[in-house]
Scaffold this motif. Sequence first.
Motif, PDB file in Angstrom:
ATOM      1  N   GLY A 103       0.776  -1.235   0.000  1.00 57.94           N
ATOM      2  CA  GLY A 103       0.000   0.000   0.000  1.00 57.94           C
ATOM      3  C   GLY A 103       0.806   1.282   0.000  1.00 57.94           C
ATOM      4  N   LYS A 104       2.132   1.160  -0.067  1.00 59.54           N
ATOM      5  CA  LYS A 104       2.956   2.365   0.027  1.00 59.54           C
ATOM      6  C   LYS A 104       4.235   2.202  -0.779  1.00 59.54           C
ATOM      7  CE  LYS A 104       5.397   3.370   3.846  1.00 59.54           C
ATOM      8  NZ  LYS A 104       5.718   3.804   5.207  1.00 59.54           N
ATOM      9  N   LEU A 105       4.686   3.307  -1.373  1.00 52.96           N
ATOM     10  CA  LEU A 105       5.973   3.360  -2.052  1.00 52.96           C
ATOM     11  C   LEU A 105       6.750   4.524  -1.447  1.00 52.96           C
ATOM     12  CD1 LEU A 105       7.047   2.854  -5.565  1.00 52.96           C
ATOM     13  CD2 LEU A 105       7.286   5.191  -4.764  1.00 52.96           C
ATOM     14  N   VAL A 106       7.954   4.269  -0.985  1.00 54.26           N
ATOM     15  CA  VAL A 106       8.788   5.309  -0.381  1.00 54.26           C
ATOM     16  C   VAL A 106       9.764   5.800  -1.442  1.00 54.26           C
ATOM     17  CG1 VAL A 106      10.410   5.870   1.457  1.00 54.26           C
ATOM     18  CG2 VAL A 106       8.532   4.265   1.887  1.00 54.26           C
ATOM     19  N   PHE A 107       9.711   7.093  -1.714  1.00 53.25           N
ATOM     20  CA  PHE A 107      10.444   7.731  -2.803  1.00 53.25           C
ATOM     21  C   PHE A 107      11.354   8.809  -2.242  1.00 53.25           C
ATOM     22  CE2 PHE A 107       9.685  10.904  -6.522  1.00 53.25           C
ATOM     23  CZ  PHE A 107      10.897  10.591  -7.112  1.00 53.25           C
ATOM     24  N   TYR A 108      12.683   8.610  -2.341  1.00 57.41           N
ATOM     25  CA  TYR A 108      13.665   9.609  -1.935  1.00 57.41           C
ATOM     26  C   TYR A 108      14.193  10.274  -3.192  1.00 57.41           C
ATOM     27  CZ  TYR A 108      14.172   7.297   2.667  1.00 57.41           C
ATOM     28  OH  TYR A 108      13.957   6.759   3.893  1.00 57.41           O
ATOM     29  N   THR A 109      14.282  11.583  -3.177  1.00 53.90           N
ATOM     30  CA  THR A 109      14.794  12.288  -4.351  1.00 53.90           C
ATOM     31  C   THR A 109      15.469  13.595  -3.974  1.00 53.90           C
ATOM     32  OG1 THR A 109      14.223  13.131  -6.552  1.00 53.90           O
ATOM     33  CG2 THR A 109      12.611  13.492  -4.810  1.00 53.90           C
ATOM     34  N   SER A 110      16.385  13.992  -4.851  1.00 51.50           N
ATOM     35  CA  SER A 110      17.000  15.318  -4.724  1.00 51.50           C
ATOM     36  C   SER A 110      16.461  16.231  -5.827  1.00 51.50           C
ATOM     37  CB  SER A 110      18.525  15.206  -4.816  1.00 51.50           C
ATOM     38  OG  SER A 110      18.894  14.612  -6.042  1.00 51.50           O
ATOM     39  N   PHE A 111      15.488  15.724  -6.580  1.00 56.81           N
ATOM     40  CA  PHE A 111      14.798  16.528  -7.594  1.00 56.81           C
ATOM     41  C   PHE A 111      14.250  17.803  -6.978  1.00 56.81           C
ATOM     42  CE2 PHE A 111      12.559  14.085 -11.291  1.00 56.81           C
ATOM     43  CZ  PHE A 111      13.716  14.121 -12.021  1.00 56.81           C
ATOM     44  N   ALA A 112      14.072  18.815  -7.786  1.00 55.46           N
ATOM     45  CA  ALA A 112      13.331  19.991  -7.324  1.00 55.46           C
ATOM     46  C   ALA A 112      11.935  19.501  -6.937  1.00 55.46           C
ATOM     47  CB  ALA A 112      13.243  21.027  -8.432  1.00 55.46           C
ATOM     48  N   LEU A 113      11.381  20.056  -5.884  1.00 56.32           N
ATOM     49  CA  LEU A 113      10.106  19.572  -5.360  1.00 56.32           C
ATOM     50  C   LEU A 113       9.005  19.570  -6.411  1.00 56.32           C
ATOM     51  CD1 LEU A 113       8.585  18.486  -2.945  1.00 56.32           C
ATOM     52  CD2 LEU A 113       8.095  20.841  -2.264  1.00 56.32           C
ATOM     53  N   GLN A 114       8.911  20.644  -7.216  1.00 54.34           N
ATOM     54  CA  GLN A 114       7.844  20.696  -8.224  1.00 54.34           C
ATOM     55  C   GLN A 114       7.986  19.576  -9.257  1.00 54.34           C
ATOM     56  OE1 GLN A 114      10.097  23.161  -7.788  1.00 54.34           O
ATOM     57  NE2 GLN A 114      10.813  23.949  -9.743  1.00 54.34           N
ATOM     58  N   ASP A 115       9.212  19.155  -9.573  1.00 55.19           N
ATOM     59  CA  ASP A 115       9.430  18.050 -10.506  1.00 55.19           C
ATOM     60  C   ASP A 115       9.079  16.714  -9.862  1.00 55.19           C
ATOM     61  OD1 ASP A 115      10.308  19.846 -12.439  1.00 55.19           O
ATOM     62  OD2 ASP A 115      12.397  19.656 -11.824  1.00 55.19           O
ATOM     63  N   ALA A 116       9.460  16.549  -8.609  1.00 58.53           N
ATOM     64  CA  ALA A 116       9.161  15.307  -7.897  1.00 58.53           C
ATOM     65  C   ALA A 116       7.655  15.104  -7.765  1.00 58.53           C
ATOM     66  CB  ALA A 116       9.818  15.322  -6.517  1.00 58.53           C
ATOM     67  N   VAL A 117       6.934  16.190  -7.533  1.00 60.97           N
ATOM     68  CA  VAL A 117       5.474  16.109  -7.398  1.00 60.97           C
ATOM     69  C   VAL A 117       4.837  15.626  -8.699  1.00 60.97           C
ATOM     70  CG1 VAL A 117       3.381  17.506  -7.055  1.00 60.97           C
ATOM     71  CG2 VAL A 117       5.328  17.761  -5.507  1.00 60.97           C
ATOM     72  N   VAL A 118       5.398  16.013  -9.836  1.00 62.18           N
ATOM     73  CA  VAL A 118       4.889  15.538 -11.130  1.00 62.18           C
ATOM     74  C   VAL A 118       5.038  14.014 -11.210  1.00 62.18           C
ATOM     75  CG1 VAL A 118       5.251  15.575 -13.634  1.00 62.18           C
ATOM     76  CG2 VAL A 118       5.286  17.712 -12.338  1.00 62.18           C
ATOM     77  N   LEU A 123       6.763  10.761  -0.280  1.00 62.39           N
ATOM     78  CA  LEU A 123       7.820  11.541  -0.927  1.00 62.39           C
ATOM     79  C   LEU A 123       8.725  12.174   0.119  1.00 62.39           C
ATOM     80  CD1 LEU A 123       9.121  13.000  -3.375  1.00 62.39           C
ATOM     81  CD2 LEU A 123       7.343  14.741  -3.139  1.00 62.39           C
ATOM     82  N   ASN A 124      10.022  11.905  -0.015  1.00 66.04           N
ATOM     83  CA  ASN A 124      11.031  12.501   0.855  1.00 66.04           C
ATOM     84  C   ASN A 124      12.030  13.232  -0.019  1.00 66.04           C
ATOM     85  OD1 ASN A 124      10.548  11.220   3.668  1.00 66.04           O
ATOM     86  ND2 ASN A 124      10.338   9.547   2.216  1.00 66.04           N
TER      87      ASN A 124
END
Length: 168
Positions: free
Chosen positions: A40-55, A71-72
């Motif tokens: 039921g969950k996917l944990v996503f770590y990123t250094s992307f800009a937040l607006q890009d990660a949200v896409v 999203l982290n």
Amino acid sequence: MVGIILVFAFIVAGYVPSLLAAAQEDVRLTELKKEAEKEGKLVFYTSFALQDAVVFVDRFQKKYPSIKVDLNRSNNTQLLTRVLAEQRAKKNTVDVIISKGDVIYFMQKTGLLSRYLSPERNFYADGFKDKEGYWTGVYLTVHCVVYNTRMVAPHDVPATYQDLLKPQ
């Protein structure tokens, strides 16, 4: 007629392994989806800009509405520090990581990444993916050297990284 049959046999023989591989991949993806939906969950770590990660998250949620994305977002150093701390504590929670190449390379070399051969990686040129399937690039950042043509003569233009340390 025998020649046509042989040609057809060679064509089919060339396609059968790829068809079997595609069928196996479909089964694997179906199993992964079932397991992810159960979790039921996917944990996503990123250094992307937040607006890009949200896409990324929004598009994933549209395709898999029953899987919540956690999203982290942090910078590359914080992301690596977090993954290393979780690994030392034996509490690995991250499912997907998007970060700079050097961070991903370090994670791969230290055994922190698992292989995943996404079907989409077939559309990427070889230089944008690891041969063993540990990573596939999702963005490219280009760096270039710029110099003042009035202060640096053509024969003094830096040709190596070491050249960049020269005062001119």
